[in-house]
Design a protein around this motif. Structure first.
Motif, PDB file in Angstrom:
ATOM      1  N   LYS A 119       0.865  -1.274   0.032  1.00 29.29           N
ATOM      2  CA  LYS A 119      -0.061  -0.192  -0.026  1.00 29.29           C
ATOM      3  C   LYS A 119       0.779   1.203  -0.025  1.00 29.29           C
ATOM      4  N   ARG A 120       2.279   1.248  -0.119  1.00 28.51           N
ATOM      5  CA  ARG A 120       3.071   2.428  -0.146  1.00 28.51           C
ATOM      6  C   ARG A 120       2.614   2.778  -1.356  1.00 28.51           C
ATOM      7  N   GLU A 121       2.530   4.178  -1.421  1.00 28.55           N
ATOM      8  CA  GLU A 121       2.099   4.828  -2.854  1.00 28.55           C
ATOM      9  C   GLU A 121       3.099   4.969  -3.721  1.00 28.55           C
ATOM     10  N   ILE A 122       2.606   4.454  -4.866  1.00 30.87           N
ATOM     11  CA  ILE A 122       3.765   4.319  -6.171  1.00 30.87           C
ATOM     12  C   ILE A 122       3.959   5.733  -6.714  1.00 30.87           C
ATOM     13  N   ARG A 123       5.222   6.238  -6.842  1.00 33.69           N
ATOM     14  CA  ARG A 123       5.282   7.526  -7.413  1.00 33.69           C
ATOM     15  C   ARG A 123       5.820   7.340  -8.840  1.00 33.69           C
ATOM     16  N   LEU A 124       5.264   8.391  -9.843  1.00 37.51           N
ATOM     17  CA  LEU A 124       5.052   8.341 -11.317  1.00 37.51           C
ATOM     18  C   LEU A 124       5.858   9.687 -11.609  1.00 37.51           C
ATOM     19  N   ASN A 125       6.970   9.605 -12.489  1.00 36.95           N
ATOM     20  CA  ASN A 125       7.498  10.762 -12.858  1.00 36.95           C
ATOM     21  C   ASN A 125       7.511  10.354 -14.411  1.00 36.95           C
ATOM     22  N   ALA A 126       7.329  11.788 -15.333  1.00 40.93           N
ATOM     23  CA  ALA A 126       7.784  11.523 -16.710  1.00 40.93           C
ATOM     24  C   ALA A 126       9.025  12.049 -16.986  1.00 40.93           C
ATOM     25  N   PHE A 127       9.465  11.134 -18.005  1.00 43.25           N
ATOM     26  CA  PHE A 127      11.081  11.153 -18.324  1.00 43.25           C
ATOM     27  C   PHE A 127      11.005  11.821 -19.711  1.00 43.25           C
ATOM     28  N   SER A 128      11.468  12.916 -19.944  1.00 44.13           N
ATOM     29  CA  SER A 128      11.592  13.436 -21.527  1.00 44.13           C
ATOM     30  C   SER A 128      12.950  14.375 -21.576  1.00 44.13           C
TER      31      SER A 128
END
Lengths: 466, 466
Positions: free
Chosen positions: A8-17
């Motif tokens: 249940k730990r939050e998943i972090r999303l980062n966009a890579f460009s």
């Protein structure tokens, strides 16, 4: 500890460009729906920023390379032909317009400390931190291309370990400017007394290093975060030590959880040794998502993408990353014949994934052709979410640095289809946390914590400004 | 020729500001309506850009100084106390957000070539030129504060003439990158053949100077203007020669037409000697407008503004500009007692205006306190228009670089009240011309003309990229 699942730990999303065509998927600019060649237009980036904010991404991370990929074939010809990270523009100048189009999205900017003088660079980052209300991060890089050194009028770049010695001095200088030069209450704007800034609350940053020096008052008043959120991606031993000491977010890249897990453990161990909280380092693994309504539809989409991969473009990237000229090897040779040089080695990132597997040069090119050295998570949204959860369980990373196969389509797909699935599983935020990027990422305050080495520069020698 | 009135020639207006509090009107930040302390906010700048575009200003010109004013009293204390151009942020990062808020307004960015390496700087300007669709200019400065040199870890700045020798090399390098590295038709985006850029149409800029060197392919593809519109403000002999050789727009500053006229003539004469069309150089004189419904109302507004002038703040600026520490003189001493050093001398700009007049230090401070060394055009819109027309007739300048007394009020007043009056007189455009900033300013093409020295770098040595 780090390999254990944290339910249940939050998943972090980062966009890579990157402010360039293509980025991590060489050849995919040829796909009919790819719009990355619009990177010269403000509208492209403002629209992308809104897409990412709608998907509650923590940030958009902008890679940068201050030179052309010219190891392959000994010239930049292949890089030019395939649009392999050239043409490319400055990343920092995208941020103000994207900030105007959004409210919460963070922005990670790559800047190479080998070629940007510390004093004006520190002011640029402070400026961005002001203009974005504290949403900016800095990816600290020291470079890996001799072409960047030649662009600066040098014969070649410094040796790897010397680059990190310079980096340590550079960090001291920018910490002095960001953290120590101005007190929080220096700007008083007292109209009655005619005092804008109390001079006694400002002092020069003074540092004389072997490579980097400064003797100056920082020009910007304290910005919301002061030091921007610090990102680092170096995977060499020196790079990992540097990251463990300084980085708040670390990018790791490799094709399998097996390749990533020991690196993650190593970074957290080194951070603990450096006196920092190892759990406070947010680690993102490079990945690319290809999704569709069903697994079959997603696989078909990926097969369509793969038709546009450029082998030569992929090997141009690999040659730049590893220093090995892949133009001198046949596509069917196995990479065990290639001995990469010491230091940062993208090749080893791949070959270590499964020591029992033998890769041909062609297979490497095909792997790198979609999403660089990271994995492709392909499938229906639930399959992609499964893959993300299992990677996190197996590696201890906090989330993913998502590259695009086809841009901005890959980001739109994640925001629209994968994020809702992760939310249903209770693994993804439903709204942004308030505050600066640092507060959003760490749950702490807007400034670096007291255990971070930057904190040591908060009390510069007390002396009159003279 | 240059002193003769040119009836009905369009008057050009440029707004002059800085990513800082106050700028040219020290102390005026204390005025209740002054908003310049909001310079840290994107919204302030986007709103200002819209105001200027509504007033059909040619551009917003952003000054910059890479150091603190620390000549007065030998420390930055006075500059800090009075908010005299400190705190200040990077100017270039304002442009993308303002560009997103406008369509036609040009943006002049000051960058100090003594402290910004040429290769990444050239890419930043190309990036801005792309993102703004060709609306960017560069104010070429070499600096005048030792504090900027110390910020860069040096003991002091280079000597004045050596700075211009460095500047010549720097220009050669950036011209090579902007004008010579990529052919116009280099980027082909040929999806079928898989060719993004034709490598044969790209070549490295190679230059080895005593101070500045490069050996690299430019990273940005050709932008609309390639070389940004070139601005220069140096008034020293070396500065004028540099301007005559390179500048497309020149800023001059002095309190009277009499002080300005010979400088304008000199710049045009030197340009002709350098083989350029002297009329093609657009010269802007620094000025500040204070207007109201009637002359009396405008005078009352100026009197109100003057209540907020900071003498010490003004002398802090003068000390920085002239190198003379005014804290060691009494306010009632006459400035004929002050011998300014060789080189750039704002003091002489004032004292030469009327050789028969004797100025006290206090009078200098009061003059500089509203609008720096330039004049204040005060009166009803028709009076201001009269003053502008007579200045142009007497000096041969093309228009004005307008500073704010109270920001952004001064700019709003001009856009709303003075511009319509100039339009009625047939001296001001009623719509923007199409195209890039260069096309709007010159009526020519988007690129520098063949007679400009940059054109000599369009054909770099033909050789394979190797």
């Amino acid at each position: 500890m780090t390999g254990r699942p944290k339910p249940k730990r939050e998943i972090r999303l980062n966009a890579f460009s990157m402010n360039a065509v293509g980025h991590q998927s060489p050849g995919l600019w040829r796909h009919p729906r790819d719009r990355s060649a619009e990177f010269n237009r403000l509208g492209y980036w403002m629209e992308l920023a809104k897409t990412l904010e709608a998907g509650l991404f923590d940030g958009l991370f902008l890679a940068d390379v201050l030179g052309a990929y010219d190891v392959y074939g000994g010239s930049p010809d292949a890089a030019l032909r395939h649009g392999t990270q050239i043409p490319s523009n400055d990343p920092s100048l995208l941020v103000p317009a994207m900030a105007a189009a959004t409210t919460h999205l963070g922005f990670g900017v790559t800047s190479n400390l080998s070629y940007e003088p510390a004093f004006p660079f520190a002011r640029r980052m402070s400026t961005l931190d002001h203009l974005t209300d504290g949403r900016v991060g800095w990816n600290v890089v020291t470079g890996y291309l001799d072409s960047a050194a030649r662009a600066a009028g040098l014969a070649r770049q410094r040796g790897h370990d010397e680059r990190y010695a310079v980096a340590e001095e550079y960090m001291d200088v920018v910490y002095s400017l960001w953290e120590g030069s101005w007190d929080d209450d220096a700007v008083v704007r007292d109209r009655a007394r005619g005092v804008f800034t109390e001079p006694s609350r400002v002092r020069p940053a003074r540092y004389r290093g072997a490579h980097v020096s400064v003797d100056a008052v920082h020009l910007s008043q304290p910005s919301p975060q002061r030091t921007p959120v610090l990102y680092q991606a170096g995977s060499s031993p020196a790079g990992r030590v540097f990251a463990a000491r300084h980085a708040e977010c670390v990018f790791v890249s490799g094709p399998s959880a097996r390749a990533i897990a020991p690196r993650v453990a190593d970074i957290r161990r080194l951070a603990a040794e450096a006196g920092r909280d190892p759990a406070a380092i947010t680690i993102f693994a490079l990945a690319t998502v290809v999704t569709g309504p069903t697994d079959a539809a997603a696989e078909a989409k990926l097969a369509d993408y793969r038709r546009y991969v450029s082998h030569e473009g992929a090997l141009t990237l690999m040659s730049g990353w590893t220093g090995v000229d892949f133009s001198s090897y046949g596509l069917d040779q196995t990479v065990t014949h290639v001995r990469t040089e010491a230091g940062r080695s993208a090749m080893e990132n791949i070959t270590r994934a499964d020591p029992s597997r033998v890769w041909t040069v062609r297979e490497v090119a095909e792997h790198v052709g979609v999403g660089g050295v990271g994995p492709v998570f392909v499938g229906a949204p639930s399959t992609v979410a499964d893959l993300m959860e299992s990677w996190i369980a197996a590696t201890g990373v906090d989330g993913f640095n998502l590259a695009a196969a086809v841009a901005p389509e890959s980001f739109e797909d994640v925001a629209e289809h994968v994020v809702p699935e992760l939310q249903r599983r209770g693994r993804y935020k439903r709204a942004y946390a308030p505050g600066t990027l640092r507060e959003k990422l760490t749950g702490g305050g807007p400034r670096l914590p007291a255990r971070h080495p930057a904190a040591g520069f908060r009390t510069l020698p007390v002396e009159a400004v003279e």
